[in-house]
Design a protein around this motif. Structure first.
Motif, PDB file in Angstrom:
ATOM      1  N   ALA A 150       0.814  -1.215   0.000  1.00  0.00           N
ATOM      2  CA  ALA A 150       0.000   0.000   0.000  1.00  0.00           C
ATOM      3  C   ALA A 150       0.848   1.266   0.000  1.00  0.00           C
ATOM      4  CB  ALA A 150      -0.932  -0.001   1.216  1.00  0.00           C
ATOM      5  N   TRP A 151       2.103   1.140   0.428  1.00  0.00           N
ATOM      6  CA  TRP A 151       3.010   2.297   0.476  1.00  0.00           C
ATOM      7  C   TRP A 151       4.151   2.163  -0.532  1.00  0.00           C
ATOM      8  CZ3 TRP A 151       0.939  -0.141   4.725  1.00  0.00           C
ATOM      9  CH2 TRP A 151       0.024   0.614   5.482  1.00  0.00           C
ATOM     10  N   GLY A 152       4.076   1.164  -1.390  1.00  0.00           N
ATOM     11  CA  GLY A 152       5.102   0.985  -2.395  1.00  0.00           C
ATOM     12  C   GLY A 152       6.403   0.429  -1.861  1.00  0.00           C
ATOM     13  N   VAL A 153       6.342  -0.288  -0.742  1.00  0.00           N
ATOM     14  CA  VAL A 153       7.534  -0.899  -0.163  1.00  0.00           C
ATOM     15  C   VAL A 153       7.262  -2.376   0.101  1.00  0.00           C
ATOM     16  CG1 VAL A 153       8.269   1.263   0.923  1.00  0.00           C
ATOM     17  CG2 VAL A 153       6.879  -0.361   2.232  1.00  0.00           C
ATOM     18  N   SER A 154       8.325  -3.097   0.427  1.00  0.00           N
ATOM     19  CA  SER A 154       8.209  -4.499   0.817  1.00  0.00           C
ATOM     20  C   SER A 154       8.594  -4.611   2.286  1.00  0.00           C
ATOM     21  CB  SER A 154       9.141  -5.367  -0.035  1.00  0.00           C
ATOM     22  OG  SER A 154       9.140  -6.708   0.422  1.00  0.00           O
ATOM     23  N   ILE A 155       7.697  -5.156   3.099  1.00  0.00           N
ATOM     24  CA  ILE A 155       7.936  -5.273   4.532  1.00  0.00           C
ATOM     25  C   ILE A 155       8.163  -6.731   4.914  1.00  0.00           C
ATOM     26  CG2 ILE A 155       6.977  -4.956   6.841  1.00  0.00           C
ATOM     27  CD1 ILE A 155       5.376  -2.603   5.790  1.00  0.00           C
ATOM     28  N   ALA A 156       9.261  -6.970   5.641  1.00  0.00           N
ATOM     29  CA  ALA A 156       9.539  -8.276   6.241  1.00  0.00           C
ATOM     30  C   ALA A 156       9.487  -8.102   7.753  1.00  0.00           C
ATOM     31  CB  ALA A 156      10.912  -8.794   5.818  1.00  0.00           C
ATOM     32  N   TYR A 157       9.033  -9.128   8.444  1.00  0.00           N
ATOM     33  CA  TYR A 157       8.847  -9.038   9.891  1.00  0.00           C
ATOM     34  C   TYR A 157       9.807  -9.956  10.636  1.00  0.00           C
ATOM     35  CZ  TYR A 157       4.557  -6.589   8.646  1.00  0.00           C
ATOM     36  OH  TYR A 157       3.656  -5.697   8.127  1.00  0.00           O
ATOM     37  N   SER A 158      10.378  -9.424  11.714  1.00  0.00           N
ATOM     38  CA  SER A 158      11.237 -10.196  12.608  1.00  0.00           C
ATOM     39  C   SER A 158      10.462 -10.429  13.900  1.00  0.00           C
ATOM     40  CB  SER A 158      12.538  -9.431  12.889  1.00  0.00           C
ATOM     41  OG  SER A 158      13.331 -10.120  13.833  1.00  0.00           O
ATOM     42  N   HIS A 159       9.984 -11.652  14.091  1.00  0.00           N
ATOM     43  CA  HIS A 159       9.181 -11.988  15.266  1.00  0.00           C
ATOM     44  C   HIS A 159      10.106 -12.415  16.407  1.00  0.00           C
ATOM     45  CE1 HIS A 159       5.290 -12.002  13.086  1.00  0.00           C
ATOM     46  NE2 HIS A 159       6.040 -12.343  12.055  1.00  0.00           N
ATOM     47  N   GLU A 160      10.219 -11.587  17.421  1.00  0.00           N
ATOM     48  CA  GLU A 160      11.132 -11.883  18.519  1.00  0.00           C
ATOM     49  C   GLU A 160      10.516 -12.905  19.478  1.00  0.00           C
ATOM     50  OE1 GLU A 160      12.532  -8.328  20.401  1.00  0.00           O
ATOM     51  OE2 GLU A 160      13.172  -7.413  18.509  1.00  0.00           O
ATOM     52  N   PRO A 161      11.316 -13.885  19.929  1.00  0.00           N
ATOM     53  CA  PRO A 161      10.805 -14.888  20.851  1.00  0.00           C
ATOM     54  C   PRO A 161      10.576 -14.349  22.251  1.00  0.00           C
ATOM     55  CG  PRO A 161      13.157 -15.176  20.543  1.00  0.00           C
ATOM     56  CD  PRO A 161      12.728 -14.113  19.570  1.00  0.00           C
ATOM     57  N   ALA A 162      11.237 -13.233  22.552  1.00  0.00           N
ATOM     58  CA  ALA A 162      11.086 -12.513  23.807  1.00  0.00           C
ATOM     59  C   ALA A 162      11.457 -11.072  23.514  1.00  0.00           C
ATOM     60  CB  ALA A 162      11.996 -13.096  24.889  1.00  0.00           C
ATOM     61  N   LEU A 163      11.199 -10.176  24.445  1.00  0.00           N
ATOM     62  CA  LEU A 163      11.584  -8.786  24.230  1.00  0.00           C
ATOM     63  C   LEU A 163      13.094  -8.682  24.388  1.00  0.00           C
ATOM     64  CD1 LEU A 163      10.260  -6.125  23.529  1.00  0.00           C
ATOM     65  CD2 LEU A 163      10.067  -5.636  25.965  1.00  0.00           C
ATOM     66  N   LEU A 164      13.794  -8.422  23.298  1.00  0.00           N
ATOM     67  CA  LEU A 164      15.249  -8.539  23.255  1.00  0.00           C
ATOM     68  C   LEU A 164      15.975  -7.221  23.469  1.00  0.00           C
ATOM     69  CD1 LEU A 164      15.538 -10.947  20.173  1.00  0.00           C
ATOM     70  CD2 LEU A 164      15.556 -11.544  22.610  1.00  0.00           C
ATOM     71  N   GLU A 165      15.266  -6.154  23.804  1.00  0.00           N
ATOM     72  CA  GLU A 165      15.832  -4.803  23.863  1.00  0.00           C
ATOM     73  C   GLU A 165      16.220  -4.364  22.441  1.00  0.00           C
ATOM     74  OE1 GLU A 165      15.703  -2.884  26.394  1.00  0.00           O
ATOM     75  OE2 GLU A 165      15.706  -4.114  28.198  1.00  0.00           O
ATOM     76  N   VAL A 166      16.629  -3.121  22.286  1.00  0.00           N
ATOM     77  CA  VAL A 166      16.887  -2.594  20.948  1.00  0.00           C
ATOM     78  C   VAL A 166      18.081  -3.282  20.297  1.00  0.00           C
ATOM     79  CG1 VAL A 166      17.556  -0.551  19.634  1.00  0.00           C
ATOM     80  CG2 VAL A 166      15.819  -0.367  21.412  1.00  0.00           C
ATOM     81  N   GLY A 167      19.196  -3.377  21.028  1.00  0.00           N
ATOM     82  CA  GLY A 167      20.377  -4.016  20.453  1.00  0.00           C
ATOM     83  C   GLY A 167      20.120  -5.457  20.082  1.00  0.00           C
ATOM     84  N   GLY A 168      19.505  -6.201  20.990  1.00  0.00           N
ATOM     85  CA  GLY A 168      19.208  -7.600  20.725  1.00  0.00           C
ATOM     86  C   GLY A 168      18.208  -7.783  19.604  1.00  0.00           C
ATOM     87  N   GLY A 169      17.243  -6.859  19.511  1.00  0.00           N
ATOM     88  CA  GLY A 169      16.250  -6.949  18.443  1.00  0.00           C
ATOM     89  C   GLY A 169      16.859  -6.750  17.067  1.00  0.00           C
ATOM     90  N   ILE A 170      17.795  -5.802  16.969  1.00  0.00           N
ATOM     91  CA  ILE A 170      18.475  -5.579  15.690  1.00  0.00           C
ATOM     92  C   ILE A 170      19.337  -6.783  15.332  1.00  0.00           C
ATOM     93  CG2 ILE A 170      20.138  -4.137  14.460  1.00  0.00           C
ATOM     94  CD1 ILE A 170      19.202  -1.810  16.291  1.00  0.00           C
ATOM     95  N   CYS A 171      20.087  -7.282  16.312  1.00  0.00           N
ATOM     96  CA  CYS A 171      20.943  -8.444  16.076  1.00  0.00           C
ATOM     97  C   CYS A 171      20.124  -9.639  15.590  1.00  0.00           C
ATOM     98  CB  CYS A 171      21.705  -8.783  17.358  1.00  0.00           C
ATOM     99  SG  CYS A 171      22.855 -10.167  17.205  1.00  0.00           S
ATOM    100  N   TYR A 172      18.949  -9.835  16.190  1.00  0.00           N
ATOM    101  CA  TYR A 172      18.091 -10.960  15.834  1.00  0.00           C
ATOM    102  C   TYR A 172      17.587 -10.854  14.393  1.00  0.00           C
ATOM    103  CZ  TYR A 172      14.621 -14.647  16.700  1.00  0.00           C
ATOM    104  OH  TYR A 172      13.888 -15.805  16.664  1.00  0.00           O
ATOM    105  N   ALA A 173      17.513  -9.621  13.878  1.00  0.00           N
ATOM    106  CA  ALA A 173      16.969  -9.402  12.530  1.00  0.00           C
ATOM    107  C   ALA A 173      18.046  -9.301  11.459  1.00  0.00           C
ATOM    108  CB  ALA A 173      16.131  -8.123  12.517  1.00  0.00           C
ATOM    109  N   LEU A 174      19.305  -9.538  11.795  1.00  0.00           N
ATOM    110  CA  LEU A 174      20.384  -9.321  10.831  1.00  0.00           C
ATOM    111  C   LEU A 174      20.242 -10.162   9.564  1.00  0.00           C
ATOM    112  CD1 LEU A 174      23.581  -8.947  13.071  1.00  0.00           C
ATOM    113  CD2 LEU A 174      22.352  -7.169  11.803  1.00  0.00           C
ATOM    114  N   ASP A 175      19.701 -11.363   9.675  1.00  0.00           N
ATOM    115  CA  ASP A 175      19.517 -12.194   8.481  1.00  0.00           C
ATOM    116  C   ASP A 175      18.586 -11.523   7.467  1.00  0.00           C
ATOM    117  OD1 ASP A 175      21.214 -14.143   9.348  1.00  0.00           O
ATOM    118  OD2 ASP A 175      19.658 -15.541   9.995  1.00  0.00           O
ATOM    119  N   LEU A 176      17.649 -10.739   7.970  1.00  0.00           N
ATOM    120  CA  LEU A 176      16.721 -10.032   7.089  1.00  0.00           C
ATOM    121  C   LEU A 176      17.310  -8.724   6.564  1.00  0.00           C
ATOM    122  CD1 LEU A 176      13.415 -10.449   9.151  1.00  0.00           C
ATOM    123  CD2 LEU A 176      14.063 -11.694   7.084  1.00  0.00           C
TER     124      LEU A 176
END
Length: 229
Positions: free
Chosen positions: A69-95
């Motif tokens: 709807a906004w002309g972009v492609s969105i991928a989602y990183s579903h965290e198994p727990a709240l990983l804080e900001v640093g941990g959340g980014i690290c968890y999404a590195l594959d994406l």
């Protein structure tokens, strides 16, 4: 360059709004905070966006879908727990891939033009800094003459929640670890790999009901602020 919107947090200070609505979907001037980011990222040429999810994340995914709807492609990183900001980014590195990527906190409002962000940062991280708000007068970093950031106590500015990060920043971390972004940023300072810029435009950390209302009032008075010129 890909971008990541940080959207996993609980938003305790915005309760009761965030008891049933994830913080990034809280509306300002009849538009969810996260939609401002998606629109402005798309305007700046970002086509691939990653969003991390935890608290009420299914509502964010249902609302945004695949981003078409906004002309972009969105991928989602579903965290198994709240990983804080640093941990959340690290968890999404594959994406996020092997190249530098932009990040933006899902709970801020700003007219920062994302097209200004460097696609190849000078170090492992390039942060956008703003004037210290009343709720954070001590600030976070000082900018040196060469653009390097330090933890000096004089001349400090506040980290805006907007940055370009290189995956190398997380070379010593493991996906699933729980840690704050400040941990790797301080390591980058020691390695002389942290740089930044000062932005004096509009920026609000929408962290409380009072700040949300203040932003609503400001946008009602100056509706042109809702769009980047």
């Amino acid at each position: 360059m890909r971008a990541m919107i940080l959207a996993a947090g609980r938003g305790n200070r915005l309760r009761p709004l965030t008891d049933h609505c994830p913080k990034p979907l809280v509306s300002v001037a009849n538009k969810p905070l996260i939609v401002y980011h998606i629109e402005n990222l798309a305007l700046a040429g970002f086509k691939e966006i990653v969003i991390n999810l935890f608290h009420l994340g299914e509502k964010i995914e249902q609302y945004l879908g695949n981003g078409a709807a906004w002309g972009v492609s969105i991928a989602y990183s579903h965290e198994p727990a709240l990983l804080e900001v640093g941990g959340g980014i690290c968890y999404a590195l594959d994406l996020l891939g092997s190249q530098p990527f932009a990040i933006v906190n899902g709970d801020i409002w700003t007219d920062y033009p994302f097209a200004k962000l460097p696609h190849q940062p000078k170090g492992h991280a390039h942060l956008v800094l703003v004037d210290n708000p009343l709720h954070h007068l001590e600030g976070d970093f000082a900018i040196q003459a060469n653009g390097a950031l330090s933890r000096e106590t004089r001349g400090t500015l506040t980290y805006s929640g907007i940055a370009v990060l290189h995956p190398a920043l997380f070379a010593n971390d493991t996906p699933g670890d729980i840690f704050r972004l400040s941990v790797v940023l301080d390591q980058a300072i020691l390695a002389k790999q942290l740089y930044g810029e000062y932005y004096n435009g509009s920026w609000t950390d929408v962290g409380t009901i009072e700040r949300l209302q203040s932003l609503e009032n400001a946008l009602a008075l100056t509706p042109f602020m809702q769009k980047i010129s």
